[in-house]
Design a protein around this motif. Structure first.
Motif, PDB file in Angstrom:
ATOM      1  N   THR A 175       0.845  -1.191   0.000  1.00  0.00           N
ATOM      2  CA  THR A 175       0.000   0.000   0.000  1.00  0.00           C
ATOM      3  C   THR A 175       0.880   1.239   0.000  1.00  0.00           C
ATOM      4  O   THR A 175       1.620   1.491   0.947  1.00  0.00           O
ATOM      5  CB  THR A 175      -0.924   0.020   1.231  1.00  0.00           C
ATOM      6  OG1 THR A 175      -1.671  -1.199   1.279  1.00  0.00           O
ATOM      7  CG2 THR A 175      -1.884   1.201   1.161  1.00  0.00           C
ATOM      8  N   HIS A 235     -17.676  -2.735   4.197  1.00  0.00           N
ATOM      9  CA  HIS A 235     -17.300  -2.453   2.810  1.00  0.00           C
ATOM     10  C   HIS A 235     -18.514  -2.015   1.995  1.00  0.00           C
ATOM     11  O   HIS A 235     -18.410  -1.130   1.139  1.00  0.00           O
ATOM     12  CB  HIS A 235     -16.652  -3.690   2.177  1.00  0.00           C
ATOM     13  CG  HIS A 235     -15.428  -4.134   2.889  1.00  0.00           C
ATOM     14  ND1 HIS A 235     -15.030  -5.463   2.962  1.00  0.00           N
ATOM     15  CD2 HIS A 235     -14.505  -3.436   3.603  1.00  0.00           C
ATOM     16  CE1 HIS A 235     -13.918  -5.552   3.668  1.00  0.00           C
ATOM     17  NE2 HIS A 235     -13.579  -4.340   4.061  1.00  0.00           N
ATOM     18  N   GLU A 270      -7.855  -7.511   2.302  1.00  0.00           N
ATOM     19  CA  GLU A 270      -8.530  -6.705   1.286  1.00  0.00           C
ATOM     20  C   GLU A 270      -7.542  -5.738   0.629  1.00  0.00           C
ATOM     21  O   GLU A 270      -7.588  -5.518  -0.592  1.00  0.00           O
ATOM     22  CB  GLU A 270      -9.682  -5.920   1.914  1.00  0.00           C
ATOM     23  CG  GLU A 270     -10.783  -6.767   2.522  1.00  0.00           C
ATOM     24  CD  GLU A 270     -11.629  -7.492   1.488  1.00  0.00           C
ATOM     25  OE1 GLU A 270     -11.635  -7.065   0.317  1.00  0.00           O
ATOM     26  OE2 GLU A 270     -12.295  -8.480   1.858  1.00  0.00           O
ATOM     27  N   TYR A 273      -5.369  -7.774  -1.705  1.00  0.00           N
ATOM     28  CA  TYR A 273      -6.142  -8.109  -2.914  1.00  0.00           C
ATOM     29  C   TYR A 273      -6.232  -6.895  -3.833  1.00  0.00           C
ATOM     30  O   TYR A 273      -6.055  -7.009  -5.063  1.00  0.00           O
ATOM     31  CB  TYR A 273      -7.539  -8.565  -2.515  1.00  0.00           C
ATOM     32  CG  TYR A 273      -8.451  -8.789  -3.693  1.00  0.00           C
ATOM     33  CD1 TYR A 273      -8.371  -9.961  -4.459  1.00  0.00           C
ATOM     34  CD2 TYR A 273      -9.390  -7.822  -4.059  1.00  0.00           C
ATOM     35  CE1 TYR A 273      -9.206 -10.154  -5.545  1.00  0.00           C
ATOM     36  CE2 TYR A 273     -10.221  -8.012  -5.152  1.00  0.00           C
ATOM     37  CZ  TYR A 273     -10.125  -9.177  -5.890  1.00  0.00           C
ATOM     38  OH  TYR A 273     -10.939  -9.371  -6.982  1.00  0.00           O
ATOM     39  N   ALA A 274      -6.487  -5.728  -3.258  1.00  0.00           N
ATOM     40  CA  ALA A 274      -6.578  -4.517  -4.077  1.00  0.00           C
ATOM     41  C   ALA A 274      -5.259  -4.232  -4.785  1.00  0.00           C
ATOM     42  O   ALA A 274      -5.237  -3.892  -5.973  1.00  0.00           O
ATOM     43  CB  ALA A 274      -6.978  -3.330  -3.194  1.00  0.00           C
ATOM     44  N   LEU A 322      -7.068  -5.540  -7.937  1.00  0.00           N
ATOM     45  CA  LEU A 322      -8.117  -4.551  -8.187  1.00  0.00           C
ATOM     46  C   LEU A 322      -7.790  -3.253  -7.443  1.00  0.00           C
ATOM     47  O   LEU A 322      -8.379  -2.965  -6.399  1.00  0.00           O
ATOM     48  CB  LEU A 322      -9.467  -5.111  -7.725  1.00  0.00           C
ATOM     49  CG  LEU A 322     -10.730  -4.381  -8.186  1.00  0.00           C
ATOM     50  CD1 LEU A 322     -10.889  -4.476  -9.694  1.00  0.00           C
ATOM     51  CD2 LEU A 322     -11.959  -4.968  -7.499  1.00  0.00           C
ATOM     52  N   ARG A 361      -8.583  -0.207  -7.651  1.00  0.00           N
ATOM     53  CA  ARG A 361      -9.636   0.738  -7.304  1.00  0.00           C
ATOM     54  C   ARG A 361     -10.404   0.326  -6.039  1.00  0.00           C
ATOM     55  O   ARG A 361     -11.141   1.128  -5.476  1.00  0.00           O
ATOM     56  CB  ARG A 361     -10.624   0.903  -8.460  1.00  0.00           C
ATOM     57  CG  ARG A 361     -11.443  -0.333  -8.796  1.00  0.00           C
ATOM     58  CD  ARG A 361     -12.427  -0.036  -9.940  1.00  0.00           C
ATOM     59  NE  ARG A 361     -13.292  -1.157 -10.255  1.00  0.00           N
ATOM     60  CZ  ARG A 361     -12.983  -2.119 -11.108  1.00  0.00           C
ATOM     61  NH1 ARG A 361     -11.800  -2.090 -11.736  1.00  0.00           N
ATOM     62  NH2 ARG A 361     -13.831  -3.099 -11.362  1.00  0.00           N
ATOM     63  N   TRP A 362     -10.234  -0.935  -5.582  1.00  0.00           N
ATOM     64  CA  TRP A 362     -10.938  -1.421  -4.399  1.00  0.00           C
ATOM     65  C   TRP A 362     -10.317  -0.915  -3.103  1.00  0.00           C
ATOM     66  O   TRP A 362     -10.932  -0.983  -2.043  1.00  0.00           O
ATOM     67  CB  TRP A 362     -10.973  -2.945  -4.398  1.00  0.00           C
ATOM     68  CG  TRP A 362     -11.622  -3.571  -3.201  1.00  0.00           C
ATOM     69  CD1 TRP A 362     -11.021  -4.362  -2.254  1.00  0.00           C
ATOM     70  CD2 TRP A 362     -13.001  -3.480  -2.802  1.00  0.00           C
ATOM     71  NE1 TRP A 362     -11.920  -4.761  -1.296  1.00  0.00           N
ATOM     72  CE2 TRP A 362     -13.158  -4.237  -1.607  1.00  0.00           C
ATOM     73  CE3 TRP A 362     -14.111  -2.834  -3.320  1.00  0.00           C
ATOM     74  CZ2 TRP A 362     -14.370  -4.347  -0.944  1.00  0.00           C
ATOM     75  CZ3 TRP A 362     -15.326  -2.948  -2.664  1.00  0.00           C
ATOM     76  CH2 TRP A 362     -15.449  -3.708  -1.487  1.00  0.00           C
ATOM     77  N   ARG A 363      -9.122  -0.347  -3.181  1.00  0.00           N
ATOM     78  CA  ARG A 363      -8.419   0.044  -1.957  1.00  0.00           C
ATOM     79  C   ARG A 363      -9.247   0.978  -1.079  1.00  0.00           C
ATOM     80  O   ARG A 363      -9.146   0.958   0.152  1.00  0.00           O
ATOM     81  CB  ARG A 363      -7.088   0.724  -2.297  1.00  0.00           C
ATOM     82  CG  ARG A 363      -6.258   1.057  -1.048  1.00  0.00           C
ATOM     83  CD  ARG A 363      -5.253   2.172  -1.275  1.00  0.00           C
ATOM     84  NE  ARG A 363      -4.104   1.728  -2.045  1.00  0.00           N
ATOM     85  CZ  ARG A 363      -3.056   2.497  -2.311  1.00  0.00           C
ATOM     86  NH1 ARG A 363      -3.023   3.755  -1.865  1.00  0.00           N
ATOM     87  NH2 ARG A 363      -2.047   2.046  -3.032  1.00  0.00           N
TER      88      ARG A 363
END
Length: 393
Positions: A220, A309, A369, A372-373, A377, A379-381
């Motif tokens: 991140t 979420h 999560e 995974y972002a 993905l 944009r899921w952050r």
């Protein structure tokens, strides 16, 4: 009309929607010789489907007296799902998944345990290689009319500020866990107990969670990464309950362990014409090598965090006010957990839930999560970061 069993010779590639091979598969499920494929039956197909299917000798397309047809889903999927006759879904795994795979055994167990809050499982299809290896090719289940997954219907509930659904989710999750804890021919000894494992040891819950936190910190970047790093100490402290399973000791039994769903979030809960159904027992795609026996609290924590979420999605996509969503999420969480424990108690399995682990598993889930972002993905952050920022202001 062709011999239905000849379809096995035409499954060298995954069927396309509408080419008839999916419908033809359903006619061949009861063939005696399926080599090199193997069929595992859970329940009989609906009689009207079994009686209507045939294979056209010219086009090999699905056709019958009532015009049985195939269609796909209008959603992006990792696998290819085909609806046949508006009654049955065949999920073709793309690519076929090497065994061991949890879904067939879980389907067999839940069928024996009488759990019905899912898409009724009918059969699984696998293929054996010349070297003795086996891969899962397809899963055959009921089609649920008017079904929407939780990333749709639950976001609607959040945007409207409604929380009544949360009790239904709690009851559903409790019923699933009670069924998982019920002996069956497939899982004759479905409940185990945790034994003391030193926190740094490989395989310990704490180490698994700490590794997730480390990955989240490493992957991140930007302002989110700086914010996360500043709170890494508080997050790691929140994982402390995982260092020693509650109740574990030299002379006492530890936390009860069952085969959990493993990826239980609102996206796995369909709201359909007749209620709710939990689906997708393939395990967590972001976790490899995890012991299938885990505390029930792990599933409950993931389901609870998914409500948070949902709230973040409602803020971003529906312009829902942040303060309203914070209140909605807090209420929905409380209602879900209360209903879960009440139902679990009523079913005689209250001991399955070790509530001391919930907070730590929630932290681990938010870290997963973020991982995974970062990997799949980006944009899921915003969703896990929005939750963490609200919890660690």
């Amino acid at each position: 009309m062709l011999n239905p069993c000849s379809i096995w010779d035409r499954l060298d590639t995954v069927p396309e929607v509408g080419d008839g091979r999916t419908a033809a598969l359903l006619t061949a499920l009861t063939c005696e010789d399926n080599a090199p494929f193997a069929v595992r039956h859970f329940r009989p197909l609906p009689g009207e489907i079994a009686g209507r299917l045939s294979i056209d000798t010219q086009s090999s397309s699905a056709a019958g007296p009532s015009g049985t047809v195939e269609r796909g889903f209008d959603v992006d999927q990792t696998n290819r799902s085909v609806v046949v006759g508006e009654r049955v879904v065949v999920k073709w795994l793309t690519p076929p998944a090497p065994f061991p795979q949890p879904a067939p055994d879980v389907f067999a167990h839940l069928t024996s345990a009488g759990f019905t809050a899912t898409a009724t499982p009918y059969a699984s299809v696998s293929r054996r290689g010349a070297d003795g290896t086996e891969v899962l090719v397809a899963l055959v289940t009921a089609y649920l009319p008017e079904a929407r997954d939780g990333w749709e219907w639950c976001v609607d509930e959040a945007a409207a500020g409604r929380t009544g659904f949360a009790a239904d989710l709690g009851v559903l999750a409790a019923g699933l866990h009670a069924a998982m804890a019920t002996p069956s021919p497939t899982f004759p000894d479905p409940v185990r107990h945790a034994v003391p494992v030193p926190a740094p040891a490989k395989g310990s819950w704490w180490l698994r969670a700490d590794e997730a936190l480390r990955e989240a910190l490493a992957l991140t970047g930007g302002e989110d990464g700086d914010w996360l790093a500043e709170r890494s100490g508080a997050l790691r402290a929140g994982l402390a309950p995982l260092a020693a399973p509650a109740g574990a000791g030299a002379e006492t039994a530890g936390t009860p362990l069952i085969r959990v769903h493993g990826d239980l979030h609102v996206g796995q809960v369909l709201r359909w014409r007749d209620g709710y159904a939990v689906i997708d027992f393939d395990g967590n795609p972001t976790v490899t090598g995890a012991d299938p026996f885990q505390p029930a609290a792990r599933d409950l924590a993931q389901l609870t965090t998914s409500l948070e979420h949902v709230g973040q999605v409602a803020i971003r996509r529906r312009d829902a006010p942040g303060p309203m969503i914070a209140e909605w999420a807090a209420t929905a969480r409380a209602v879900l957990q209360e209903a879960y424990l009440e139902r679990l108690t009523a079913l005689g399995h209250a001991a399955l839930l070790d509530r001391s682990l919930l907070g730590a598993f929630e932290i681990e889930q938010e870290c997963r999560e973020l991982v995974y972002a970062a990997r799949h993905l980006p944009r899921w952050r915003y969703a896990p970061m929005g939750v963490l920022r609200s919890q660690y202001p």
